[in-house]
Design an enzyme around this catalytic site. Structure first.
Site, PDB file in Angstrom:
ATOM      1  N   GLU A  61      92.050  62.540   6.938  1.00  0.00           N
ATOM      2  CA  GLU A  61      91.107  62.526   5.816  1.00  0.00           C
ATOM      3  C   GLU A  61      90.215  61.289   5.861  1.00  0.00           C
ATOM      4  OE1 GLU A  61      92.463  63.211   1.909  1.00  0.00           O
ATOM      5  OE2 GLU A  61      93.379  65.152   2.352  1.00  0.00           O
ATOM      6  N   ASP A  81      99.574  61.087   9.879  1.00  0.00           N
ATOM      7  CA  ASP A  81      98.403  61.652  10.548  1.00  0.00           C
ATOM      8  C   ASP A  81      97.504  62.413   9.576  1.00  0.00           C
ATOM      9  OD1 ASP A  81      99.023  60.729  13.167  1.00  0.00           O
ATOM     10  OD2 ASP A  81     100.537  62.301  13.346  1.00  0.00           O
TER      11      ASP A  81
END
Length: 251
Positions: free
Chosen positions: A120, A115
């Site tokens: 990002e 995750d």
């Protein structure tokens, strides 16, 4: 794969130095429109897929599993796709890689990791409060988001009902099916936005996640450690949450 639908905007941080891709074939710059549908992607041209890999994810397990997966991925995708691999070197690097890939006209940017890596990559789709777009302004092409879950946590995959199976993820990518997902944004005290597509936590849950990130070397056990540490000395706080014109008070 997923197309992002933004429902809040803010001011994004400046771009860092562009990243370099390792591509088996040159990325095609002449990209035709690829409309969103629930069927397979058009086979009239090769798709450009950029895989953003966090080799240090899950205490190094992501990098090892990626090397094992790569031969199968190439066998399934290389006939119809240009496969571009880009390894992250540190925090926020995936953001820069994603922005550069979108500007160069990638059909999809696929996060390979957990995750954190996905978070990002999602933030790389935005810059200066707007969606990053292809350098070719005349192109109707848009870049999709993809995920191969190879990290410590894969909560986003479970939200979609996907098994934590990277080989199944490759099959989804091969089919080229797209669907929409909403994107939220949180603006901190400095006004710097953080985009998210899965969940945004407050207070105790956020503290548990913060502490868990310190113990990723222990695998999934990090979440248990993080929760226990968050409970230690925890004190409840009243919250006032306003959604549209409605005010909610949590005590």
């Amino acid at each position: 794969m997923i197309c992002l639908s933004q429902f809040a905007l803010g001011r994004a941080p400046p771009m860092a130095k562009p990243s370099v891709f390792r591509a088996e074939h040159p990325m095609a710059l002449d990209l035709s429109p690829n409309p969103i549908s629930h069927g397979a992607a058009s086979s009239s041209r090769r798709r450009d897929l950029v895989f953003v890999v966090n080799p240090r994810g899950a205490s190094g397990r992501t990098g090892k599993e990626w090397k094992k997966l790569l031969p199968y991925l190439r066998s399934r995708l290389s006939v119809d796709c240009n496969i571009c691999e880009s390894l992250t070197s540190g925090p926020s690097h995936a953001i820069d890689i994603t922005r550069e890939a979108i500007k160069e006209g990638a059909d999809a940017v696929i996060a390979v990791g957990g995750d954190g890596t996905l978070h990002e990559v999602v933030n790389g789709f935005f810059s200066a409060g707007k969606l990053v777009t292809n350098h070719n302004r005349e192109s109707a092409h848009s870049t999709a988001l993809g995920l191969i879950p190879l990290g410590t946590g894969s909560d986003f995959a479970r939200t979609f009902g996907w098994r934590n199976d990277p080989y199944e993820a490759v099959e989804r990518i091969a089919k080229g099916v797209r669907s929409w997902v909403d994107v939220g944004v949180i603006n901190g005290e400095t006004g710097e936005p953080h985009y998210f597509i899965n969940v945004a936590d407050l207070h105790l849950s956020a503290k548990a996640g913060y502490y868990a990130s310190r113990y990723k070397r222990f695998g999934n056990l990090c979440y248990v450690i993080g929760a226990l540490q968050a409970f230690m000395g925890h004190r409840n706080q009243d919250l006032r949450v306003k959604v549209s014109s409605c005010l909610y008070i949590f005590v």
